[in-house]
Write a protein that holds these residues in place. Structure first.
Motif, PDB file in Angstrom:
ATOM      1  N   VAL A  24      11.882  15.556  56.101  1.00  0.00           N
ATOM      2  CA  VAL A  24      11.194  14.666  57.029  1.00  0.00           C
ATOM      3  C   VAL A  24      11.208  15.332  58.403  1.00  0.00           C
ATOM      4  CG1 VAL A  24      11.216  12.390  58.124  1.00  0.00           C
ATOM      5  CG2 VAL A  24      11.863  12.634  55.710  1.00  0.00           C
ATOM      6  N   TYR A  25      10.079  15.319  59.087  1.00  0.00           N
ATOM      7  CA  TYR A  25      10.002  16.087  60.327  1.00  0.00           C
ATOM      8  C   TYR A  25       9.055  15.442  61.328  1.00  0.00           C
ATOM      9  CZ  TYR A  25       5.415  17.727  58.849  1.00  0.00           C
ATOM     10  OH  TYR A  25       4.101  17.786  58.473  1.00  0.00           O
ATOM     11  N   GLN A  26       9.240  15.864  62.581  1.00  0.00           N
ATOM     12  CA  GLN A  26       8.276  15.654  63.659  1.00  0.00           C
ATOM     13  C   GLN A  26       7.870  17.026  64.170  1.00  0.00           C
ATOM     14  OE1 GLN A  26      10.374  13.210  66.521  1.00  0.00           O
ATOM     15  NE2 GLN A  26       9.128  11.428  65.984  1.00  0.00           N
ATOM     16  N   PRO A 117       3.591  15.107  77.259  1.00  0.00           N
ATOM     17  CA  PRO A 117       2.657  15.788  78.171  1.00  0.00           C
ATOM     18  C   PRO A 117       1.208  15.626  77.707  1.00  0.00           C
ATOM     19  CG  PRO A 117       3.720  17.379  76.732  1.00  0.00           C
ATOM     20  CD  PRO A 117       4.384  16.069  76.465  1.00  0.00           C
ATOM     21  N   ALA A 118       0.284  15.605  78.626  1.00  0.00           N
ATOM     22  CA  ALA A 118      -1.121  15.389  78.328  1.00  0.00           C
ATOM     23  C   ALA A 118      -1.664  16.489  77.434  1.00  0.00           C
ATOM     24  CB  ALA A 118      -1.921  15.333  79.634  1.00  0.00           C
ATOM     25  N   GLY A 119      -2.463  16.095  76.461  1.00  0.00           N
ATOM     26  CA  GLY A 119      -3.090  17.064  75.553  1.00  0.00           C
ATOM     27  C   GLY A 119      -2.255  17.438  74.360  1.00  0.00           C
ATOM     28  N   ALA A 120      -1.019  16.930  74.289  1.00  0.00           N
ATOM     29  CA  ALA A 120      -0.148  17.255  73.161  1.00  0.00           C
ATOM     30  C   ALA A 120      -0.436  16.316  71.990  1.00  0.00           C
ATOM     31  CB  ALA A 120       1.317  17.155  73.571  1.00  0.00           C
ATOM     32  N   VAL A 121      -0.215  16.843  70.788  1.00  0.00           N
ATOM     33  CA  VAL A 121      -0.370  16.057  69.561  1.00  0.00           C
ATOM     34  C   VAL A 121       0.931  16.156  68.769  1.00  0.00           C
ATOM     35  CG1 VAL A 121      -1.636  15.779  67.388  1.00  0.00           C
ATOM     36  CG2 VAL A 121      -2.858  16.457  69.460  1.00  0.00           C
ATOM     37  N   GLN A 122       1.365  15.013  68.254  1.00  0.00           N
ATOM     38  CA  GLN A 122       2.593  14.976  67.469  1.00  0.00           C
ATOM     39  C   GLN A 122       2.287  14.467  66.069  1.00  0.00           C
ATOM     40  OE1 GLN A 122       6.436  13.662  69.112  1.00  0.00           O
ATOM     41  NE2 GLN A 122       6.458  12.070  67.516  1.00  0.00           N
ATOM     42  N   TRP A 123       2.857  15.156  65.077  1.00  0.00           N
ATOM     43  CA  TRP A 123       2.739  14.723  63.685  1.00  0.00           C
ATOM     44  C   TRP A 123       4.096  14.242  63.188  1.00  0.00           C
ATOM     45  CZ3 TRP A 123       0.091  18.866  65.596  1.00  0.00           C
ATOM     46  CH2 TRP A 123      -1.290  18.945  65.336  1.00  0.00           C
ATOM     47  N   GLU A 124       4.081  13.232  62.362  1.00  0.00           N
ATOM     48  CA  GLU A 124       5.275  12.774  61.672  1.00  0.00           C
ATOM     49  C   GLU A 124       4.972  12.734  60.196  1.00  0.00           C
ATOM     50  OE1 GLU A 124       5.001   9.525  64.013  1.00  0.00           O
ATOM     51  OE2 GLU A 124       6.386  10.211  65.557  1.00  0.00           O
ATOM     52  N   GLY A 125       5.816  13.380  59.405  1.00  0.00           N
ATOM     53  CA  GLY A 125       5.522  13.416  57.976  1.00  0.00           C
ATOM     54  C   GLY A 125       6.647  13.999  57.171  1.00  0.00           C
ATOM     55  N   ILE A 126       6.278  14.531  55.994  1.00  0.00           N
ATOM     56  CA  ILE A 126       7.280  15.037  55.059  1.00  0.00           C
ATOM     57  C   ILE A 126       6.757  16.305  54.409  1.00  0.00           C
ATOM     58  CG2 ILE A 126       6.401  13.568  53.179  1.00  0.00           C
ATOM     59  CD1 ILE A 126       9.301  13.385  52.173  1.00  0.00           C
ATOM     60  N   MET A 127       7.665  17.272  54.211  1.00  0.00           N
ATOM     61  CA  MET A 127       7.363  18.480  53.451  1.00  0.00           C
ATOM     62  C   MET A 127       8.110  18.397  52.127  1.00  0.00           C
ATOM     63  SD  MET A 127       7.759  21.595  56.170  1.00  0.00           S
ATOM     64  CE  MET A 127       7.354  21.388  57.904  1.00  0.00           C
ATOM     65  N   THR A 128       7.444  18.795  51.048  1.00  0.00           N
ATOM     66  CA  THR A 128       8.084  18.757  49.735  1.00  0.00           C
ATOM     67  C   THR A 128       7.850  20.066  49.000  1.00  0.00           C
ATOM     68  OG1 THR A 128       6.103  17.684  48.849  1.00  0.00           O
ATOM     69  CG2 THR A 128       7.954  16.262  49.451  1.00  0.00           C
ATOM     70  N   ASN A 129       8.745  20.329  48.069  1.00  0.00           N
ATOM     71  CA  ASN A 129       8.658  21.517  47.231  1.00  0.00           C
ATOM     72  C   ASN A 129       7.770  21.196  46.028  1.00  0.00           C
ATOM     73  OD1 ASN A 129       9.015  23.756  45.650  1.00  0.00           O
ATOM     74  ND2 ASN A 129      11.232  23.566  45.451  1.00  0.00           N
ATOM     75  N   ILE A 130       6.647  21.897  45.902  1.00  0.00           N
ATOM     76  CA  ILE A 130       5.734  21.661  44.779  1.00  0.00           C
ATOM     77  C   ILE A 130       5.657  22.889  43.867  1.00  0.00           C
ATOM     78  CG2 ILE A 130       4.360  19.951  46.027  1.00  0.00           C
ATOM     79  CD1 ILE A 130       2.270  22.178  46.510  1.00  0.00           C
ATOM     80  N   SER A 131       6.677  23.728  43.927  1.00  0.00           N
ATOM     81  CA  SER A 131       6.666  24.958  43.122  1.00  0.00           C
ATOM     82  C   SER A 131       6.586  24.657  41.633  1.00  0.00           C
ATOM     83  CB  SER A 131       7.915  25.797  43.410  1.00  0.00           C
ATOM     84  OG  SER A 131       7.953  26.188  44.758  1.00  0.00           O
ATOM     85  N   ALA A 132       7.330  23.643  41.183  1.00  0.00           N
ATOM     86  CA  ALA A 132       7.324  23.317  39.754  1.00  0.00           C
ATOM     87  C   ALA A 132       5.934  22.879  39.304  1.00  0.00           C
ATOM     88  CB  ALA A 132       8.348  22.228  39.465  1.00  0.00           C
ATOM     89  N   GLY A 133       5.289  22.059  40.138  1.00  0.00           N
ATOM     90  CA  GLY A 133       3.939  21.621  39.805  1.00  0.00           C
ATOM     91  C   GLY A 133       2.953  22.774  39.763  1.00  0.00           C
ATOM     92  N   LYS A 134       3.085  23.699  40.718  1.00  0.00           N
ATOM     93  CA  LYS A 134       2.199  24.852  40.741  1.00  0.00           C
ATOM     94  C   LYS A 134       2.431  25.755  39.530  1.00  0.00           C
ATOM     95  CE  LYS A 134      -0.359  24.367  44.373  1.00  0.00           C
ATOM     96  NZ  LYS A 134      -1.839  24.384  44.282  1.00  0.00           N
ATOM     97  N   GLN A 135       3.699  25.890  39.132  1.00  0.00           N
ATOM     98  CA  GLN A 135       4.002  26.681  37.953  1.00  0.00           C
ATOM     99  C   GLN A 135       3.378  26.055  36.715  1.00  0.00           C
ATOM    100  OE1 GLN A 135       5.339  29.589  37.573  1.00  0.00           O
ATOM    101  NE2 GLN A 135       5.370  29.563  35.324  1.00  0.00           N
ATOM    102  N   ALA A 136       3.472  24.726  36.633  1.00  0.00           N
ATOM    103  CA  ALA A 136       2.857  24.021  35.498  1.00  0.00           C
ATOM    104  C   ALA A 136       1.346  24.221  35.503  1.00  0.00           C
ATOM    105  CB  ALA A 136       3.207  22.542  35.553  1.00  0.00           C
ATOM    106  N   GLN A 137       0.731  24.163  36.698  1.00  0.00           N
ATOM    107  CA  GLN A 137      -0.716  24.392  36.794  1.00  0.00           C
ATOM    108  C   GLN A 137      -1.080  25.801  36.330  1.00  0.00           C
ATOM    109  OE1 GLN A 137      -2.115  23.571  40.755  1.00  0.00           O
ATOM    110  NE2 GLN A 137      -1.568  21.406  40.665  1.00  0.00           N
ATOM    111  N   ARG A 138      -0.271  26.782  36.745  1.00  0.00           N
ATOM    112  CA  ARG A 138      -0.537  28.153  36.323  1.00  0.00           C
ATOM    113  C   ARG A 138      -0.428  28.287  34.818  1.00  0.00           C
ATOM    114  NH1 ARG A 138       2.396  29.573  40.955  1.00  0.00           N
ATOM    115  NH2 ARG A 138       4.291  29.866  39.727  1.00  0.00           N
ATOM    116  N   GLU A 139       0.596  27.647  34.240  1.00  0.00           N
ATOM    117  CA  GLU A 139       0.771  27.727  32.793  1.00  0.00           C
ATOM    118  C   GLU A 139      -0.396  27.080  32.058  1.00  0.00           C
ATOM    119  OE1 GLU A 139       4.542  25.967  32.078  1.00  0.00           O
ATOM    120  OE2 GLU A 139       5.693  27.677  32.841  1.00  0.00           O
ATOM    121  N   VAL A 140      -0.857  25.938  32.580  1.00  0.00           N
ATOM    122  CA  VAL A 140      -2.012  25.276  31.965  1.00  0.00           C
ATOM    123  C   VAL A 140      -3.249  26.155  32.094  1.00  0.00           C
ATOM    124  CG1 VAL A 140      -3.596  23.321  32.154  1.00  0.00           C
ATOM    125  CG2 VAL A 140      -1.129  22.930  32.265  1.00  0.00           C
TER     126      VAL A 140
END
Length: 362
Positions: A24-26, A117-140
């Motif tokens: 979880v990050y800003q 400060p003016a002109g700045a943009v802030q994001w709040e969200g989450i980063m996740t590990n999707i390596s397993a899903g990508k490996q499954a996609q490659r295998e498929v």
């Protein structure tokens, strides 16, 4: 992220964050392009291989983690999200130096413009590990590619076997039947004139041989039309005439070439697609007219087969038993092309095949 929260709320928030998968990050981008991470959860090191304190002190390090070939898409998606203040969703690969490995990650976050400060943009969200899903996609994907390769090989072997059987039927059975017919003719001339019943039986056997010769000819044509030896255009013209004669549906064939040079494998595969399309029209379309257009434009070959029948419903395309459509699509894919089905102008169905051909040798 939690400095302004009441202590009890902050404790509950941190407890939730600790049990969330990923990080979880800003993230903030200043007006001058400077970046910073006001908040990083404890999952930072597990996901990125960098302690949160290190990344907060050196925020540019995150961009350096991203593989060079994935950085342009990361920056482009970030800039688009900042400009329109729309959710940021990006996935790409990062290098984890601690593990000497590449990891796929996905980040999802929501932006908001900061008052200061003016002109700045802030994001709040989450980063996740999707390596397993990508490996499954490659295998498929690899599995599908292997299956397509196997299917193409099976079709090639089938065509070789059809050609061999057609040749043997034509040469052996055809030759034997011709010899039998000649022998029957010789016997008929030697029959006693006072026994007409023998001549009737001989004529019956002779007509039976004629019907068998016709059947052998028809089976040989179905297995491997010899018209393919004269080119794909000639084979199409022959098939159109046969279809009109056998089914009674009017056909119009047009082409911009007198002949189109194709390899034997390409020619037979395209011809089988054409045959299957006509078979489907005869069985299901309820059409009274079919228009066929075959054209070559540079290194691209296109085939359009349009009927004026009742059309094909989307549900029909997904039927488990729709092997004809699947076979056509697989054959087109094996040729490096595509097949699309669409509603024809005024009703009916249009099958469109597009294939990229190798340029002619200099």
């Amino acid at each position: 992220m939690t400095a302004h929260l009441p202590t009890d709320y902050e404790a509950r928030f941190n407890a939730v964050v600790r049990h969330m998968p990923g990080l979880v990050y800003q993230f903030v981008v200043e007006a001058d392009g400077a970046v910073r991470f006001p908040y990083l959860s404890e999952g930072c090191e597990a996901l990125l291989g960098v302690p949160a304190a290190v990344l907060e002190a050196e925020p540019r390090r995150f961009l350096a983690l991203i593989l060079p070939q994935d950085r342009p898409a990361y920056l482009e998606s970030m800039q688009a999200s900042a400009a329109a203040l729309t959710p940021w969703n990006w996935e790409g690969r990062i290098w984890i130096d601690a593990f000497k490995d590449v990891k796929w990650i996905n980040l999802r976050s929501t932006p908001r413009a900061l008052a200061a400060p003016a002109g700045a943009v802030q994001w709040e969200g989450i980063m996740t590990n999707i390596s397993a899903g990508k490996q499954a996609q490659r295998e498929v994907s690899d599995s599908r590619a292997a299956l397509a390769e196997l299917t193409a090989h099976i079709e090639a072997v089938k065509e070789q076997e059809r050609t061999r059987i057609a040749r043997e039927i034509h040469d052996d059975l055809g030759g034997n039947l011709t010899a039998i017919k000649m022998a029957i003719a010789m016997l008929a001339r030697r029959l006693p004139p006072d026994q007409p019943q023998l001549l009737d039986k001989t004529n019956y056997v002779d007509s039976l041989v004629d019907r068998t010769i016709e059947a052998v000819h028809r089976i040989s044509l179905d297995l491997r039309p010899p018209m393919l030896d004269f080119g794909i255009v000639a084979a199409f013209e022959w098939q159109v005439k046969e279809f009109e004669k056998q089914v009674g549906i009017a056909c119009h064939f047009a082409t911009n070439e007198t002949d189109i040079a194709l390899s034997p494998d390409h020619a037979i595969a395209l011809f089988r697609i054409f045959q299957e399309a006509l078979t489907n029209i005869a069985k299901h379309a309820g059409a009274s007219r079919v228009d066929i257009a075959l054209a070559r434009d540079g290194d691209a070959l296109s085939l359009r087969i349009t009927d004026n029948g009742g059309g094909i419903a989307a549900a029909d395309r997904r039927k488990p038993g729709s092997f004809g459509l699947r076979s056509m699509s697989e054959r087109a894919r094996a040729l490096g092309g595509t097949m699309t089905l669409s509603r024809a102008p005024g009703g009916g169905t249009m099958v469109a095949i597009k294939i990229e051909l190798s340029p002619p040798a200099p």
